[in-house]
Design a protein around this motif. Structure first.
Motif, PDB file in Angstrom:
ATOM      1  N   ALA A   1      41.597  50.398  34.187  1.00  0.00           N
ATOM      2  CA  ALA A   1      41.963  51.283  35.269  1.00  0.00           C
ATOM      3  C   ALA A   1      42.045  50.523  36.560  1.00  0.00           C
ATOM      4  N   ASN A   2      41.207  49.866  36.891  1.00  0.00           N
ATOM      5  CA  ASN A   2      41.055  49.064  38.140  1.00  0.00           C
ATOM      6  C   ASN A   2      42.180  48.063  38.226  1.00  0.00           C
ATOM      7  N   LYS A   3      42.466  47.392  36.967  1.00  0.00           N
ATOM      8  CA  LYS A   3      43.544  46.564  37.000  1.00  0.00           C
ATOM      9  C   LYS A   3      45.014  46.895  37.284  1.00  0.00           C
ATOM     10  N   ALA A   4      45.018  48.188  36.532  1.00  0.00           N
ATOM     11  CA  ALA A   4      46.192  48.993  36.714  1.00  0.00           C
ATOM     12  C   ALA A   4      46.590  49.446  37.918  1.00  0.00           C
ATOM     13  N   TYR A   5      45.293  49.991  38.512  1.00  0.00           N
ATOM     14  CA  TYR A   5      45.563  50.517  40.084  1.00  0.00           C
ATOM     15  C   TYR A   5      45.980  49.545  41.125  1.00  0.00           C
ATOM     16  N   ALA A   6      45.445  48.187  40.953  1.00  0.00           N
ATOM     17  CA  ALA A   6      45.715  47.152  41.688  1.00  0.00           C
ATOM     18  C   ALA A   6      47.392  46.913  41.470  1.00  0.00           C
ATOM     19  N   LEU A   7      47.981  47.106  40.745  1.00  0.00           N
ATOM     20  CA  LEU A   7      49.300  46.915  40.455  1.00  0.00           C
ATOM     21  C   LEU A   7      50.111  47.989  40.900  1.00  0.00           C
ATOM     22  N   ALA A   8      49.727  49.258  40.557  1.00  0.00           N
ATOM     23  CA  ALA A   8      50.455  50.635  40.884  1.00  0.00           C
ATOM     24  C   ALA A   8      50.517  51.055  42.341  1.00  0.00           C
ATOM     25  N   ARG A   9      49.263  50.761  43.054  1.00  0.00           N
ATOM     26  CA  ARG A   9      49.073  51.229  44.414  1.00  0.00           C
ATOM     27  C   ARG A   9      50.052  50.503  45.317  1.00  0.00           C
ATOM     28  N   PRO A  10      50.196  49.210  45.193  1.00  0.00           N
ATOM     29  CA  PRO A  10      51.332  48.743  46.389  1.00  0.00           C
ATOM     30  C   PRO A  10      52.816  49.040  45.999  1.00  0.00           C
ATOM     31  N   ILE A  11      53.141  49.379  44.682  1.00  0.00           N
ATOM     32  CA  ILE A  11      54.635  49.582  44.273  1.00  0.00           C
ATOM     33  C   ILE A  11      54.577  51.325  44.886  1.00  0.00           C
TER      34      ILE A  11
ATOM     35  N   ARG B   1      33.260  50.596  14.088  1.00  0.00           N
ATOM     36  CA  ARG B   1      32.189  49.519  14.578  1.00  0.00           C
ATOM     37  C   ARG B   1      32.525  49.704  16.372  1.00  0.00           C
ATOM     38  N   LEU B   2      33.768  49.697  16.696  1.00  0.00           N
ATOM     39  CA  LEU B   2      33.861  49.948  18.094  1.00  0.00           C
ATOM     40  C   LEU B   2      33.474  51.352  18.547  1.00  0.00           C
ATOM     41  N   MET B   3      33.994  52.429  17.673  1.00  0.00           N
ATOM     42  CA  MET B   3      33.423  53.941  17.874  1.00  0.00           C
ATOM     43  C   MET B   3      32.137  54.049  17.980  1.00  0.00           C
ATOM     44  N   ALA B   4      31.263  53.290  17.645  1.00  0.00           N
ATOM     45  CA  ALA B   4      29.865  53.285  17.493  1.00  0.00           C
ATOM     46  C   ALA B   4      29.101  52.872  18.951  1.00  0.00           C
ATOM     47  N   ASP B   5      30.122  52.511  19.802  1.00  0.00           N
ATOM     48  CA  ASP B   5      29.559  52.096  21.147  1.00  0.00           C
ATOM     49  C   ASP B   5      30.542  52.932  22.157  1.00  0.00           C
ATOM     50  N   PRO B   6      30.204  54.027  22.510  1.00  0.00           N
ATOM     51  CA  PRO B   6      31.259  54.558  23.335  1.00  0.00           C
ATOM     52  C   PRO B   6      31.087  54.093  24.893  1.00  0.00           C
ATOM     53  N   GLY B   7      29.837  53.721  25.135  1.00  0.00           N
ATOM     54  CA  GLY B   7      29.681  53.045  26.501  1.00  0.00           C
ATOM     55  C   GLY B   7      30.544  51.748  26.846  1.00  0.00           C
ATOM     56  N   TYR B   8      30.605  51.265  25.845  1.00  0.00           N
ATOM     57  CA  TYR B   8      31.362  49.815  25.711  1.00  0.00           C
ATOM     58  C   TYR B   8      32.852  50.429  26.181  1.00  0.00           C
ATOM     59  N   LEU B   9      33.423  51.156  25.167  1.00  0.00           N
ATOM     60  CA  LEU B   9      34.764  51.675  25.279  1.00  0.00           C
ATOM     61  C   LEU B   9      34.985  52.129  26.741  1.00  0.00           C
ATOM     62  N   ASP B  10      34.189  52.801  27.141  1.00  0.00           N
ATOM     63  CA  ASP B  10      34.414  53.443  28.565  1.00  0.00           C
ATOM     64  C   ASP B  10      34.567  52.474  29.504  1.00  0.00           C
ATOM     65  N   GLN B  11      33.526  51.512  29.259  1.00  0.00           N
ATOM     66  CA  GLN B  11      33.544  50.349  30.426  1.00  0.00           C
ATOM     67  C   GLN B  11      34.943  49.663  30.440  1.00  0.00           C
ATOM     68  N   ILE B  12      35.541  49.388  29.196  1.00  0.00           N
ATOM     69  CA  ILE B  12      37.007  48.441  28.911  1.00  0.00           C
ATOM     70  C   ILE B  12      37.983  49.507  29.585  1.00  0.00           C
ATOM     71  N   LEU B  13      37.745  50.534  29.397  1.00  0.00           N
ATOM     72  CA  LEU B  13      38.966  51.503  29.906  1.00  0.00           C
ATOM     73  C   LEU B  13      38.863  51.640  31.519  1.00  0.00           C
ATOM     74  N   ALA B  14      37.751  51.548  32.025  1.00  0.00           N
ATOM     75  CA  ALA B  14      37.663  51.635  33.351  1.00  0.00           C
ATOM     76  C   ALA B  14      37.891  50.438  34.240  1.00  0.00           C
ATOM     77  N   THR B  15      37.657  49.021  33.441  1.00  0.00           N
ATOM     78  CA  THR B  15      38.218  47.865  33.860  1.00  0.00           C
ATOM     79  C   THR B  15      39.623  47.761  34.064  1.00  0.00           C
TER      80      THR B  15
END
Ligand code: AMP
Ligand code: TRP
Length: 335
Positions: free
Chosen positions: A309-319, A293-307
């Motif tokens: 990545a932004n959260k991860a970046y916010a943690l990694a950058r100051p360290i 079901r999830l694979m049928a909507d690649p745009g949604y998956l890309d958006q989840i991963l991008a969100t």
């Protein structure tokens, strides 16, 4: 404070070893702790990859993780290459880790095979990137299968060496969490080889994309010995294939091996294999359905991963900024 980090490579389908050895534990940990889960595409290119396949596998692995129960609102889910601090810290660690430490890594020896001169430098330094994945978030606990234990020891050595270099307890020494009844799932064709994505035989592994018929036929064809199952766990010694199937059953049923043998001791594989296949189908088919079901909507998956990545970046950058300062780099990373 506990912070969990773990990663999985986007190379082919996830299999039962990935699921029981790692991902199921990731799902359980997210109820209690802050968790960061990463699709490690930088690690994937340490061996040759087809670009279009790498993109597709990245989405597919993300879909499998979500279908298995990783909740991207609760945990951080992203792909590694989108957070450049992983590669940045890995370079610093390449200048901390010693050749002698990396020369001991058994996974490199296995993956490089006989033609070691032809292996990429990236494959050789794979463990320093893995250390940076974990430490760029100052993660404290790392749920993995047993095969990653040595890499975790190296991560601790690198953290310790860095701390000694800067004269402070900068990085935590992360602990492996090797959990469950199936921390090392073996091939269905050979009880002495690990179940792996790279095995040439599709019958060696059950993947999260297999349908009920495929699961049934792979388990029925699994290599076994002619003896019935023992009633005690000790009876599994020197019977690697039998032990593997029993531990898979135990893990899927959330029981221990002794409990499984209390039910099936004395029975032959003609009884045990169909019961195991039914259990595997019951546990895996909802995941497969959700994944499709999830694979049928690649745009949604890309958006989840991008969100993510932004959260991860916010943690990694100051360290990473603190690391840069400790090392003596002038300025800050652009971006
Ligand atoms: P990989 O597919 O190599 O990126 O592995 C992802 C995760 O699955 C890691 O935590 C591995 O330790 C775990 N894993 C891979 N193969 C197995 C296996 N056969 N049995 C148990 N865990 C495994
Ligand atoms: N090397 C791990 C594997 O092949 C994947 C991985 C990359 C990882 N970075 C990590 C696991 C950091 C745990 C933590 O299974």
């Amino acid at each position: 404070m506990k912070r969990i980090f773990s990663g999985v490579q986007p190379t082919g389908n996830l299999h039962l070893g990935n699921y029981l050895g790692a991902i199921r534990n990731w799902v359980r940990l997210q109820q209690e702790f802050e968790c960061i889960y990463c699709v490690v595409d930088l690690h994937a290119i340490t061996v040759p990859q087809d670009p279009a396949e790498l993109t597709a596998s990245t989405r597919e692995v993300a879909a499998s993780l979500m279908a298995s129960g990783i909740d991207p609102d609760q945990s951080i889910l992203f792909n590694q290459s989108c957070v450049p601090q992983h590669a940045e810290l890995a370079w610093v660690f390449n200048c901390v880790a010693r050749l002698g430490w990396l020369n001991r890594m058994t996974q490199f020896k296995e993956k490089a095979g006989k033609n070691r001169e032809n292996a990429t430098v990236g494959l050789y330094s794979y463990p320093t990137l893995m250390a940076s994945d974990i430490l760029v978030y100052k993660a404290t606990h790392v749920p993995v299968g047993e095969d990653q234990k040595q890499h975790l020891e190296l991560t601790r050595d690198i953290a310790q060496a860095f701390n000694a270099m800067v004269g402070e307890d900068f990085f935590p020494l992360p602990e492996p969490q090797i959990l469950g009844q199936a921390t090392r799932v073996m091939s269905l064709r050979d009880g002495s080889a690990k179940m792996s994505k790279s095995d040439a035989s599709d019958f060696s592994r059950i993947t999260l994309t297999d349908d009920a018929d495929a699961i049934m036929s792979k388990i029925k064809k699994a290599k076994t010995d002619p003896e019935p199952l023992p009633s005690e766990v000790e009876g599994l010694e020197d019977r690697p294939e039998a032990r593997n199937l029993v531990s898979i059953f135990a893990a899927l049923a959330d029981r221990d091996e002794a409990g499984v043998l209390a039910d099936f001791g004395g029975q032959g594989f003609g009884v045990f294999k169909p019961a195991l296949a039914e259990l595997a189908i019951e546990k895996l088919s909802p995941i497969t359905g959700e994944m499709n079901r999830l694979m049928a909507d690649p745009g949604y998956l890309d958006q989840i991963l991008a969100t993510g990545a932004n959260k991860a970046y916010a943690l990694a950058r100051p360290i990473m900024a603190e690391v840069r300062q400790r090392v003596g780099f002038l300025g800050s990373s652009a971006g």
